[in-house]
Scaffold this motif. Structure first.
Motif, mmCIF file in Angstrom:
data_model
loop_
_atom_site.group_PDB
_atom_site.id
_atom_site.type_symbol
_atom_site.label_atom_id
_atom_site.label_comp_id
_atom_site.label_asym_id
_atom_site.label_seq_id
_atom_site.Cartn_x
_atom_site.Cartn_y
_atom_site.Cartn_z
ATOM 1 N N ILE A 16 -0.281 13.602 -48.984
ATOM 2 C CA ILE A 16 -1.322 14.267 -48.221
ATOM 3 C C ILE A 16 -0.845 15.676 -47.867
ATOM 4 O O ILE A 16 0.331 15.880 -47.568
ATOM 5 N N SER A 17 -1.739 16.624 -47.916
ATOM 6 C CA SER A 17 -1.388 17.996 -47.575
ATOM 7 C C SER A 17 -2.613 18.717 -47.043
ATOM 8 O O SER A 17 -3.741 18.236 -47.182
ATOM 9 N N ARG A 18 -2.377 19.847 -46.442
ATOM 10 C CA ARG A 18 -3.474 20.636 -45.917
ATOM 11 C C ARG A 18 -3.271 22.105 -46.224
ATOM 12 O O ARG A 18 -2.145 22.584 -46.353
ATOM 13 N N ASP A 19 -4.367 22.819 -46.327
ATOM 14 C CA ASP A 19 -4.354 24.261 -46.442
ATOM 15 C C ASP A 19 -5.202 24.765 -45.282
ATOM 16 O O ASP A 19 -6.430 24.789 -45.363
ATOM 17 N N ASN A 20 -4.537 25.146 -44.206
ATOM 18 C CA ASN A 20 -5.261 25.552 -43.010
ATOM 19 C C ASN A 20 -6.098 26.813 -43.234
ATOM 20 O O ASN A 20 -7.167 26.964 -42.646
ATOM 21 N N ALA A 21 -5.614 27.716 -44.070
ATOM 22 C CA ALA A 21 -6.356 28.938 -44.354
ATOM 23 C C ALA A 21 -7.689 28.637 -45.026
ATOM 24 O O ALA A 21 -8.671 29.346 -44.820
ATOM 25 N N LYS A 22 -7.726 27.585 -45.832
ATOM 26 C CA LYS A 22 -8.944 27.193 -46.532
ATOM 27 C C LYS A 22 -9.690 26.071 -45.825
ATOM 28 O O LYS A 22 -10.751 25.641 -46.293
ATOM 29 N N ASN A 23 -9.128 25.591 -44.710
ATOM 30 C CA ASN A 23 -9.739 24.487 -43.972
ATOM 31 C C ASN A 23 -10.006 23.295 -44.897
ATOM 32 O O ASN A 23 -11.083 22.696 -44.885
ATOM 33 N N THR A 24 -9.000 22.957 -45.677
ATOM 34 C CA THR A 24 -9.146 21.917 -46.683
ATOM 35 C C THR A 24 -7.988 20.932 -46.629
ATOM 36 O O THR A 24 -6.829 21.325 -46.488
ATOM 37 N N LEU A 25 -8.311 19.661 -46.752
ATOM 38 C CA LEU A 25 -7.351 18.573 -46.790
ATOM 39 C C LEU A 25 -7.299 18.020 -48.208
ATOM 40 O O LEU A 25 -8.336 17.899 -48.866
ATOM 41 N N TYR A 26 -6.112 17.639 -48.665
ATOM 42 C CA TYR A 26 -5.942 17.117 -50.014
ATOM 43 C C TYR A 26 -5.235 15.765 -49.998
ATOM 44 O O TYR A 26 -4.478 15.450 -49.084
ATOM 45 N N LEU A 27 -5.490 14.997 -51.033
ATOM 46 C CA LEU A 27 -4.730 13.783 -51.279
ATOM 47 C C LEU A 27 -4.410 13.734 -52.765
ATOM 48 O O LEU A 27 -5.303 13.521 -53.592
ATOM 49 N N GLN A 28 -3.148 13.954 -53.095
ATOM 50 C CA GLN A 28 -2.696 13.845 -54.475
ATOM 51 C C GLN A 28 -2.314 12.399 -54.733
ATOM 52 O O GLN A 28 -1.453 11.851 -54.045
ATOM 53 N N MET A 29 -2.938 11.782 -55.709
ATOM 54 C CA MET A 29 -2.719 10.381 -56.014
ATOM 55 C C MET A 29 -2.144 10.260 -57.419
ATOM 56 O O MET A 29 -2.802 10.612 -58.394
ATOM 57 N N ASN A 30 -0.924 9.765 -57.498
ATOM 58 C CA ASN A 30 -0.250 9.573 -58.770
ATOM 59 C C ASN A 30 0.020 8.097 -59.006
ATOM 60 O O ASN A 30 -0.007 7.290 -58.084
ATOM 61 N N SER A 31 0.306 7.759 -60.242
ATOM 62 C CA SER A 31 0.615 6.374 -60.615
ATOM 63 C C SER A 31 -0.414 5.408 -60.054
ATOM 64 O O SER A 31 -0.076 4.385 -59.455
ATOM 65 N N LEU A 32 -1.666 5.720 -60.260
ATOM 66 C CA LEU A 32 -2.745 4.930 -59.682
ATOM 67 C C LEU A 32 -2.773 3.508 -60.229
ATOM 68 O O LEU A 32 -2.485 3.268 -61.406
ATOM 69 N N LYS A 33 -3.123 2.592 -59.342
ATOM 70 C CA LYS A 33 -3.223 1.179 -59.664
ATOM 71 C C LYS A 33 -4.652 0.711 -59.442
ATOM 72 O O LYS A 33 -5.412 1.326 -58.697
ATOM 73 N N ALA A 34 -5.006 -0.392 -60.056
ATOM 74 C CA ALA A 34 -6.346 -0.932 -59.906
ATOM 75 C C ALA A 34 -6.680 -1.191 -58.436
ATOM 76 O O ALA A 34 -7.825 -0.998 -58.013
ATOM 77 N N GLU A 35 -5.693 -1.608 -57.664
ATOM 78 C CA GLU A 35 -5.931 -1.896 -56.257
ATOM 79 C C GLU A 35 -6.159 -0.654 -55.405
ATOM 80 O O GLU A 35 -6.485 -0.761 -54.222
ATOM 81 N N ASP A 36 -6.005 0.532 -55.991
ATOM 82 C CA ASP A 36 -6.328 1.768 -55.291
ATOM 83 C C ASP A 36 -7.817 2.069 -55.327
ATOM 84 O O ASP A 36 -8.275 3.004 -54.668
ATOM 85 N N THR A 37 -8.558 1.314 -56.091
ATOM 86 C CA THR A 37 -9.999 1.508 -56.212
ATOM 87 C C THR A 37 -10.682 1.379 -54.852
ATOM 88 O O THR A 37 -10.366 0.486 -54.071
ATOM 89 N N GLY A 38 -11.611 2.272 -54.580
ATOM 90 C CA GLY A 38 -12.351 2.226 -53.341
ATOM 91 C C GLY A 38 -13.039 3.544 -53.065
ATOM 92 O O GLY A 38 -12.928 4.492 -53.845
ATOM 93 N N VAL A 39 -13.747 3.592 -51.961
ATOM 94 C CA VAL A 39 -14.354 4.835 -51.510
ATOM 95 C C VAL A 39 -13.390 5.479 -50.527
ATOM 96 O O VAL A 39 -12.989 4.853 -49.545
ATOM 97 N N TYR A 40 -13.026 6.704 -50.796
ATOM 98 C CA TYR A 40 -12.064 7.420 -49.966
ATOM 99 C C TYR A 40 -12.790 8.374 -49.026
ATOM 100 O O TYR A 40 -13.642 9.157 -49.441
ATOM 101 N N TYR A 41 -12.424 8.288 -47.752
ATOM 102 C CA TYR A 41 -13.062 9.075 -46.715
ATOM 103 C C TYR A 41 -12.077 10.013 -46.045
ATOM 104 O O TYR A 41 -10.946 9.636 -45.741
ATOM 105 N N CYS A 42 -12.533 11.204 -45.780
ATOM 106 C CA CYS A 42 -11.776 12.188 -45.021
ATOM 107 C C CYS A 42 -12.120 12.044 -43.543
ATOM 108 O O CYS A 42 -13.287 11.861 -43.182
#
Length: 111
Positions: A69-95
């Protein structure tokens, strides 16, 4: 008015990567803790990762070492980098920022 808009979700094969973004308006990220949650139909929404204004992050055990998880305060944006994804990661992601929520973005990981 406060608005959070998630993007970056999609369909990906197991082992692949996605980066989710949450663009905010009407608030300043730099003064708030924020996080990502995910939900599967029939299950309670669960915490994935959080990040506070000082930069400290917390991750659910299931995603440690794979998500960042990371943020760019200048852009007012939140990020989630997801690597090595698994089937159990499936879902609706909410900020989430304070009491505000985005509408979610679907992540589907195929086996």
């Amino acid at each position: 008015q406060v608005q959070l808009v998630e993007s970056g979700g999609g369909l990906v094969q197991a082992g692949g990567s996605l980066r989710l973004s949450c663009a905010a308006s009407g608030i300043l990220f730099r003064v708030h803790a924020m996080g990502w949650y995910r939900q599967v139909p029939g299950k309670q929404r669960e915490l994935v990762a959080t990040n506070n204004p000082a930069g400290a992050s917390h991750y659910a055990d299931s995603v440690k070492g794979r998500f960042t998880i990371s943020r760019d305060n200048a852009k007012n944006t939140l990020y989630l980098q997801m690597n090595s994804l698994k089937a159990e990661d499936t879902g609706v992601y909410y900020c989430n920022v304070f009491t505000w929520w985005g509408q979610g973005t679907q992540v589907t990981v195929s086996s």
